[in-house]
Design a protein around this motif. Structure first.
Motif, PDB file in Angstrom:
ATOM      1  N   UNK A   1     -19.439 101.797 -44.880  1.00 37.29           N
ATOM      2  CA  UNK A   1     -20.208 102.381 -45.989  1.00 37.29           C
ATOM      3  C   UNK A   1     -19.526 102.936 -46.979  1.00 37.29           C
ATOM      4  N   UNK A   2     -18.291 103.275 -46.986  1.00 40.93           N
ATOM      5  CA  UNK A   2     -17.656 103.832 -48.150  1.00 40.93           C
ATOM      6  C   UNK A   2     -17.606 102.441 -49.178  1.00 40.93           C
ATOM      7  N   UNK A   3     -17.053 101.489 -48.840  1.00 43.12           N
ATOM      8  CA  UNK A   3     -17.146 100.307 -49.363  1.00 43.12           C
ATOM      9  C   UNK A   3     -18.290  99.797 -49.946  1.00 43.12           C
ATOM     10  N   UNK A   4     -19.294  99.894 -49.351  1.00 44.61           N
ATOM     11  CA  UNK A   4     -20.788  99.513 -49.564  1.00 44.61           C
ATOM     12  C   UNK A   4     -21.047 100.455 -51.039  1.00 44.61           C
ATOM     13  N   UNK A   5     -20.733 101.733 -50.996  1.00 44.94           N
ATOM     14  CA  UNK A   5     -21.094 102.375 -52.064  1.00 44.94           C
ATOM     15  C   UNK A   5     -20.204 101.728 -53.438  1.00 44.94           C
ATOM     16  N   UNK A   6     -19.090 101.640 -53.276  1.00 46.04           N
ATOM     17  CA  UNK A   6     -18.122 101.007 -54.182  1.00 46.04           C
ATOM     18  C   UNK A   6     -18.888  99.661 -54.867  1.00 46.04           C
ATOM     19  N   UNK A   7     -18.845  98.813 -53.715  1.00 40.08           N
ATOM     20  CA  UNK A   7     -19.413  97.453 -54.182  1.00 40.08           C
ATOM     21  C   UNK A   7     -20.864  97.525 -55.046  1.00 40.08           C
ATOM     22  N   UNK A   8     -21.560  98.239 -54.636  1.00 38.56           N
ATOM     23  CA  UNK A   8     -23.011  98.503 -55.051  1.00 38.56           C
ATOM     24  C   UNK A   8     -22.798  98.965 -56.473  1.00 38.56           C
ATOM     25  N   UNK A   9     -21.879  99.713 -56.675  1.00 36.70           N
ATOM     26  CA  UNK A   9     -21.692 100.555 -58.261  1.00 36.70           C
ATOM     27  C   UNK A   9     -21.094  99.517 -58.962  1.00 36.70           C
ATOM     28  N   UNK A  10     -20.080  98.817 -58.399  1.00 36.99           N
ATOM     29  CA  UNK A  10     -19.558  97.677 -59.539  1.00 36.99           C
ATOM     30  C   UNK A  10     -20.476  96.732 -59.611  1.00 36.99           C
ATOM     31  N   UNK A  11     -21.388  96.314 -58.634  1.00 40.13           N
ATOM     32  CA  UNK A  11     -22.192  95.208 -59.060  1.00 40.13           C
ATOM     33  C   UNK A  11     -23.234  95.573 -59.968  1.00 40.13           C
ATOM     34  N   UNK A  12     -24.007  96.587 -59.764  1.00 39.74           N
ATOM     35  CA  UNK A  12     -25.165  96.925 -60.852  1.00 39.74           C
ATOM     36  C   UNK A  12     -24.513  97.588 -61.916  1.00 39.74           C
ATOM     37  N   UNK A  13     -23.130  98.028 -62.293  1.00 42.03           N
ATOM     38  CA  UNK A  13     -22.640  98.377 -63.367  1.00 42.03           C
ATOM     39  C   UNK A  13     -22.573  97.176 -64.241  1.00 42.03           C
ATOM     40  N   UNK A  14     -21.850  95.876 -63.622  1.00 33.94           N
ATOM     41  CA  UNK A  14     -21.863  94.795 -64.372  1.00 33.94           C
ATOM     42  C   UNK A  14     -23.239  93.984 -64.756  1.00 33.94           C
ATOM     43  N   UNK A  15     -24.344  94.637 -64.353  1.00 34.97           N
ATOM     44  CA  UNK A  15     -25.531  94.013 -64.730  1.00 34.97           C
ATOM     45  C   UNK A  15     -25.949  94.737 -66.148  1.00 34.97           C
ATOM     46  N   UNK A  16     -25.271  96.074 -66.480  1.00 29.62           N
ATOM     47  CA  UNK A  16     -25.655  96.796 -67.652  1.00 29.62           C
ATOM     48  C   UNK A  16     -26.726  97.748 -67.150  1.00 29.62           C
ATOM     49  N   UNK A  17     -27.405  98.235 -68.418  1.00 25.95           N
ATOM     50  CA  UNK A  17     -28.160  99.231 -68.495  1.00 25.95           C
ATOM     51  C   UNK A  17     -29.832  98.789 -67.952  1.00 25.95           C
ATOM     52  N   UNK A  18     -29.746  97.376 -67.884  1.00 21.95           N
ATOM     53  CA  UNK A  18     -31.150  96.828 -67.633  1.00 21.95           C
ATOM     54  C   UNK A  18     -31.246  96.701 -66.059  1.00 21.95           C
ATOM     55  N   UNK A  19     -30.161  97.050 -65.295  1.00 22.10           N
ATOM     56  CA  UNK A  19     -30.151  96.949 -63.874  1.00 22.10           C
ATOM     57  C   UNK A  19     -31.406  97.789 -63.287  1.00 22.10           C
ATOM     58  N   UNK A  20     -32.036  97.286 -62.446  1.00 22.59           N
ATOM     59  CA  UNK A  20     -33.324  98.107 -61.931  1.00 22.59           C
ATOM     60  C   UNK A  20     -32.722  99.302 -60.888  1.00 22.59           C
ATOM     61  N   UNK A  21     -31.508  99.038 -60.348  1.00 22.90           N
ATOM     62  CA  UNK A  21     -30.776  99.928 -59.398  1.00 22.90           C
ATOM     63  C   UNK A  21     -30.571 101.188 -60.413  1.00 22.90           C
TER      64      UNK A  21
END
Length: 463
Positions: A244-264
């Protein structure tokens, strides 16, 4: 000579009679009552009063649990006055913990119940905030207007409204809030890596560690809806907690790479509702202020009431039931937070994955489990669903004043689900806190729906 005298005397008599008639006309006119206008109170007047409370709370930076209390008591007072004359609504006396019936009015002649309810709402709101001077000018302007329109109706109704406010205030003062102000701060001195630690940038103390001692409104106790425990702390890569900890980190890294347009990111920011975000500029630290999670759901209650064309009674029914659900949700949630006392993702990610990592949302200053927004959203959504039914769609413009666009929802439950997962997207909660918190909140909301008999023959109720 005699004729002139007689004519003069007759003239004086006529003048005396003339002025006498004028005097009588003047006295009669002076004794006439000034015309009065009926005083009309609308649902919008209550929306304005609630909005004023929200604005003051933002200014005073009340914590989310404190804000829930500030909404609930004024709403209860106003609801009780209105329900006392409504044939299809029940009093909350004996339905809320230790709450007794409000006093009867000394007279019902010239009593405007809506005006009295608004007076009670404003008076209790004023007592519950720090910046009273932000409420009193609006209140005083209404007092002056009402007194000009109809002084008898105004005086009678104000007197009763203040009497009810005093009654509710006496009940309020016994809810343990004052006692918790003098209780010790939460101790964070520990070598246990699973325990919560203050987080950057402010490294603030844990907020409201004794909130579970606050008297609930409907639930039996703070621990009545105790959630299942979180996954056992472990930094073993095969453990549920580590995943669960790794999931938080991975989600954050993924949506951050998408930029400000990320729906998340849009979802996380929309439901941020952090009343105090610390901003650091060199050696300067300041705060940006926003609404709390409870305030966001009070805003949704307002939107729904307006969309449904609610009158004064229906509006206060909606506000009161929703605010009670929110208040009890915070008591229940905070009971678990300081029991499990779980470390936040930011602390562990900085230590084990990336010491430069920052969550999309600023981590709030209290333990992680369970997610407060998830619990509160679950409870509020169930309360609102019981009033408006499932499938009540709405456009949520609550965050417009803070520069965020509107979002549309097909139901209150859909909004609650999005609010819950926003905490995972924001990097401030693990999956279990989100999922289990939402379940906890829904259970609280359903219990309140089943326990409170506010509206008679409410055909829309849906559990």
């Amino acid at each position: 000579m005699y004729t002139n005298y007689k004519n003069k005397r007759n003239m004086n008599t006529l003048l005396s009679r003339y002025f006498g008639v004028l005097l009588l006309v003047f006295l009669f006119t002076a004794c006439e009552e000034k015309p009065v206008e009926p005083i009309t109170i609308t649902a919008e007047d209550f929306h304005t009063s609630v909005n004023n409370v929200t604005e003051v709370m933002i200014h005073d930076i009340f914590s989310p649990p404190q804000a829930s209390r500030i909404y609930a008591y004024p709403n209860v007072a106003a609801y009780e006055i209105l329900a006392s004359k409504a044939s299809d609504y029940n009093s909350l006396a004996t339905q809320l913990t230790d709450f007794e019936a409000i006093p009867e009015p000394a007279t019902t002649e010239h009593l405007n119940y809506e005006l009295a309810a608004l007076v009670a709402h404003m008076d209790l709101s004023r007592r519950l905030v720090f910046s009273e001077d932000m409420i009193t000018p609006y209140r005083d302007s209404l007092y002056q207007l009402w007194n000009t329109k109809n002084p008898t109706e105004y005086t009678t109704s104000k007197t009763y409204g203040l009497a009810v406010a005093e009654h509710v205030a006496a009940w309020m003062d016994k809810d343990m809030y004052k006692e918790t102000r003098t209780m010790p701060k939460f101790s964070v001195i520990t070598d246990d890596p699973s325990r919560w630690q203050p987080t950057p940038p402010a490294y603030a103390d844990g907020i409201e560690p004794h909130w579970n001692k606050i008297r609930p409104f409907v639930i039996d106790s703070a621990a009545q809806f105790k959630p299942v425990p979180p996954p056992a702390f472990s930094m073993d890569k095969s453990s549920d907690f580590y995943k669960e900890l790794k999931e938080v980190y991975d989600i954050s890294e993924s949506i951050t790479k998408q930029g400000d347009d990320a729906e998340e990111i849009a979802i996380a920011q929309f439901w941020d509702c952090n009343p105090y975000v610390s901003v650091t500029r060199g050696h300067l630290m300041f705060a940006t202020k926003k609404i709390t999670p409870g305030a966001h759901w009070i805003g949704i209650a307002k939107i729904a009431s307006r969309n449904a064309g609610h009158d004064v009674m229906e509006t206060m029914y909606t506000y009161t039931k929703t605010s009670i659900a929110i208040a009890d949700a915070f008591i229940s949630c905070w009971d678990e937070k300081y029991r499990s006392n779980l470390v936040r993702p930011e602390t562990l990610i900085n230590e084990h994955f990336n010491d430069n990592w920052q969550p999309i949302l600023q981590t709030p200053p209290f333990p992680e489990y369970v997610s407060g927004h998830s619990v509160v959203s679950g409870a509020a959504s169930e309360a609102l669903t019981s009033i408006f039914g499932d499938g009540f769609s709405f456009v949520d413009d609550t965050e417009l004043p803070y520069g965020l666009p509107v979002r549309s929802f097909s139901s209150f439950r859909a909004a609650a689900s999005e609010a819950a997962v926003s905490r995972l997207y924001g990097g401030i909660h693990y999956r279990a806190a989100v999922d289990n918190g939402l379940v906890q909140g829904k259970n609280i909301g359903r219990f309140i729906n089943a326990s409170l008999k506010m509206k008679i023959n409410n055909s829309q109720a849906s559990n």
